[in-house]
Write an enzyme that holds these catalytic residues in place. Structure first.
Site: not given
Ligand code: BGC
Length: 505
Positions: A218, A253
């Site tokens: 992200k 989350d």
């Molecule tokens: C992460 C997860 C997370 C999801 C939603 C992903 O990029 O790897 O751990 O639950 O985003 O936030």
């Protein structure tokens, strides 16, 4: 905005001639998979995509205009047929089983150490720190019993600088905000408090309050965090401020969303995030988790699937635009499923499609803009606005394209094309998310009754997303899809972390 490497591969470098590019797509991802994981790829036959007469593209009086021809091509590339969804579900179930049996597979299937469902009778006050993708929150959760809770919280935006800062700066920032929050609510800082830490990234978790970051995604790139225990990093930052706070649970989350929803609805077995990123967690029977060597206290445990990493090129409908996005991303060849579904990327896929149509002169008379040329400038929120625009002249779409993105002039034909592209990309995302849910429900054998708690900006705000998911579930599961209830579990990630900290302490 996300940090970008200087050497972004131009989108058209590998050519968008569909046949060639799709072969290239498969090749690219096969290299990724075999190269990185040294695993054999399972070949799954993929049917061609019948559009079942549901074409989004208008054919004007039988004559195919240039626009229409391109849209038909795009429709073919982005449509996920019911048949392909079924193949996807079957393959995901196989991958889930592999991930439960051993480490090193596409789906990490991480044991969360959360082995109890809330009873609704928990009481007390717990702190939570909730780091998602675009923001983080500090919360105080009061568990009042009888399935009731109250929460006070402060939300902070995580800017680009912070996403690129060192780990120490990131964790010091959290500690500073936690202290500021305690001051603001007038808390007695001499009293020791427990904190549940929602950390929405993949971690290897050897205990409930321990977990090393496997990799950032992200757009985060903070140095000194990968392979380190994030609970310890937070504890050290809290110590530097002499705060008497004990981190008693580290929670994804999805796990938080699941547990917080289960507090009020015991039929909740799955938690899903469809926001900046995407992922799902669910209750699995311990005997199904082959790689688990710990105790079996309750017979079940929440598994964090990390489904965003799913990347089977022979099953996923990967287009040249997805490949271009992936190559230019901060983490190429990773999180392929997430890059086709989540809010961080949907607008960017559309941007790549629009650039392609502009380059061939099919859109905006071949004239783009500096803003549209800038990566991640076409936000998913713009897609939502365009999909919500039902005016005759598509005037809101015009405002997005001309006022926000600086396109000199747009015709109604252009605007229709852009709207259709948004619909194609948005619908594909919803259908793929639904396939993920169908795979989990199938794996759990919960086709009789299952509530899915969902949170995140895409699920909550993207028009028609939930309905498109429901349609896809019906295509995959038939009448039994009626037993799968999709419910918004707003703000559950922080609440859930606090609950888990309370239940497991
Ligand atoms: C992460 C997860 C997370 C999801 C939603 C992903 O990029 O790897 O751990 O639950 O985003 O936030």
């Amino acid at each position: 905005m996300v940090a970008w490497n200087d050497n972004i591969t131009p989108v058209f470098a590998f050519g968008l001639t569909t046949g060639i590019a799709l072969t290239a797509a498969t090749q690219y991802l096969l290299t990724a998979l075999v190269g990185n994981n040294r695993k054999q790829i399972v070949e799954v036959p993929v049917p061609s995509e019948p559009l079942n007469g549901h074409s989004l593209v208008r054919k004007e009086s039988g004559i195919l205009t240039q626009h229409t021809r391109s849209l038909l091509r795009l429709e073919k590339e982005f449509t996920v047929s019911g048949q392909r969804l079924q193949t996807l579900v079957r393959h995901m179930v196989q991958e889930m089983k592999k991930g439960l049996a051993a480490d090193g597979h596409q789906l990490k299937m991480i044991p969360s150490f959360v082995v109890r469902r809330p009873t609704g009778n928990e009481t007390g006050s717990v702190l939570a720190l909730d780091l998602g993708g675009s923001n983080f929150r500090v919360c105080e959760v009061y568990l009042e019993g009888q399935g009731r809770l109250r929460m006070r919280h402060r939300k902070y935006v995580v800017g680009d600088d912070l996403k690129r800062a060192s780990g120490r700066v990131l964790f010091d920032f959290f500690a500073e905000k936690i202290e500021g929050f305690l001051d603001e609510i007038g808390a007695d800082k001499a009293i020791e408090r427990n904190l549940g830490f929602t950390f929405s990234f993949p971690v290897g978790q050897p205990a409930l309050a321990q977990g090393h970051l496997l990799h950032w995604n992200k757009g985060f790139q903070c140095e000194g965090v990968v392979n380190r225990d994030v609970v310890q990093l937070l504890a050290e930052a809290l110590n530097r401020r002499n705060l008497k706070i004990k981190v008693t649970a580290l929670v994804n989350d999805t796990v938080g969303t699941l547990i917080s929803h289960a507090y009020t609805d015991p039929q909740t077995h799955i938690g899903v995030i469809l926001g900046t990123g995407t992922n799902a967690a669910y209750f699995e029977r311990i005997e199904e988790i082959g790689k688990w060597t710990g105790p079996n206290e309750t017979g079940e445990m929440v598994i964090n699937t990390e489904w965003g990493a799913y990347c089977e090129p022979s099953v996923l409908p990967i287009t040249p635009y997805d490949l271009a996005l992936d190559r230019a991303s901060t983490a190429p060849k990773m999180q392929i499923f997430e890059k086709m579904i989540s809010g961080m990327y949907l607008g960017e896929i559309v941007r790549y499609v629009l650039l392609d149509l502009i380059s061939t002169g099919e859109l905006f008379k071949g004239r783009g803009s500096k803003k549209l040329d800038t990566p991640y400038n076409f936000e998913t929120a713009n897609m939502s606005r365009i999909e919500r625009d039902h005016s005759l002249e598509l005037s809101d779409t015009k405002a997005v394209l001309e006022d926000i993105l600086g396109i000199p002039t747009t015709s109604i034909g252009d605007r229709r094309v852009v709207k259709t592209v948004c619909e194609l990309v948005g619908t594909r995302a919803a259908r793929l998310s639904a396939a993920g849910i169908a795979a989990i429900v199938t794996k759990m054998n919960r086709l009789d009754a299952c509530t899915v708690a969902l949170d995140g900006s895409v699920f909550e705000h993207y028009p028609h997303f939930a309905n498109r998911m429901r349609d896809a579930l019906r295509e995959m599961l038939g009448i039994t899809a009626e037993n799968i209830i999709l419910e918004l579990g707003r703000d559950g990630s922080g609440q859930g972390a606090a609950l888990i900290a309370a239940i497991h302490h």
